[in-house]
Enzyme design. Sequence first.
Site, PDB file in Angstrom:
ATOM      1  CG  MET A  99      -1.623  -1.280   1.212  1.00 47.89           C
ATOM      2  SD  MET A  99      -2.805  -1.545  -0.089  1.00 47.89           S
ATOM      3  CE  MET A  99      -3.996  -0.054  -0.121  1.00 47.89           C
ATOM      4  NE  ARG A 100       4.997   4.100   1.159  1.00 49.06           N
ATOM      5  CZ  ARG A 100       5.302   5.476   1.420  1.00 49.06           C
ATOM      6  NH1 ARG A 100       4.414   5.938   2.257  1.00 49.06           N
ATOM      7  NH2 ARG A 100       6.237   6.050   1.113  1.00 49.06           N
ATOM      8  CG  ASN A 116      -0.284  -3.637  -7.996  1.00 46.35           C
ATOM      9  OD1 ASN A 116      -0.012  -3.916  -7.135  1.00 46.35           O
ATOM     10  ND2 ASN A 116      -1.365  -2.427  -8.295  1.00 46.35           N
ATOM     11  CG  HIS A 118      -6.428  -2.210  -9.437  1.00 52.19           C
ATOM     12  ND1 HIS A 118      -6.152  -1.404  -8.351  1.00 52.19           N
ATOM     13  CD2 HIS A 118      -7.537  -1.675  -9.917  1.00 52.19           C
ATOM     14  CE1 HIS A 118      -7.019  -0.464  -8.314  1.00 52.19           C
ATOM     15  NE2 HIS A 118      -7.902  -0.611  -9.233  1.00 52.19           N
ATOM     16  CB  SER A 145      -6.472  -5.852 -13.746  1.00 51.66           C
ATOM     17  OG  SER A 145      -8.070  -5.608 -14.097  1.00 51.66           O
ATOM     18  CG  LEU A 153      -2.763   5.027  -8.734  1.00 53.51           C
ATOM     19  CD1 LEU A 153      -1.571   4.232  -7.965  1.00 53.51           C
ATOM     20  CD2 LEU A 153      -3.496   5.833  -7.742  1.00 53.51           C
ATOM     21  CG  ASP A 154      -4.057   1.248  -9.830  1.00 55.95           C
ATOM     22  OD1 ASP A 154      -2.943   0.696  -9.544  1.00 55.95           O
ATOM     23  OD2 ASP A 154      -5.062   1.840  -9.093  1.00 55.95           O
ATOM     24  CD  GLU A 183      -7.120  -9.505  -5.798  1.00 60.18           C
ATOM     25  OE1 GLU A 183      -5.909  -9.259  -5.058  1.00 60.18           O
ATOM     26  OE2 GLU A 183      -8.317  -8.673  -5.441  1.00 60.18           O
TER      27      GLU A 183
END
Length: 220
Positions: A99-100, A116, A118, A145, A153-154, A183
């Site tokens: 969570m950064r 990552n 999401h 995803s 971001l994302d 996930e």
Amino acid sequence: MTISSDQRASGRCSVVVLISGSGSNLQSLIDSADEGGYSICAVVSNKADAFGLTRAQKAGIPTALLSHLAFATREDFDLALMDIIDQYEPDLVVLAGFMRILSAAFVTHYAGRLLNIHPSLLPEFAGVNTHQRALDAKVARHGASVHFVTEELDGGPVIARHSIPVAETDTPESLAARVLQQEHALYPKVVTWFAAGELRMTDNGAHHMRIKLPDTQDFD
């Protein structure tokens, strides 16, 4: 599964996982490592109470703690984090509930080998509170995803998605629980692709040697 000290010598893809919380996606990666052809060489957390550290220790994986609260700036923290990661010389860095927001220098340093996951069907609902936003938007399907990380971001190239139907009775909590199950299946699959040398990031997005990306699988 125990990670042995000689796995790097075996030629398996070496992975560092970054976490901040319970580590359920980390657990799915641990459970799939042998079959997936990769080794988790370290787990790093920015929070001392992250249960994922316990998961890693039980699996015999080295762990490290680096609190972001000890640093004056995001950039200083990221530089220190890079120093820890690079000690393990990983082929891949995986964000699993880390969570950064990462600095440009960090993302550039690991470009093309930073993943990552999401909890939405990107590019829909980038950012936070994805499940509530999906319900508010009354979408028919929601999901998860995996993408390469870039400075946006994302917003990095999407590699694969798993989706589920949204039920009329869903709450943010019930939807989150069902998405999390997807996930756990999706992340090991993508890491396995990378470990096999089949996946890379190009100027045109994510590229797989055999599969047209982004790969999407629906679960009804």
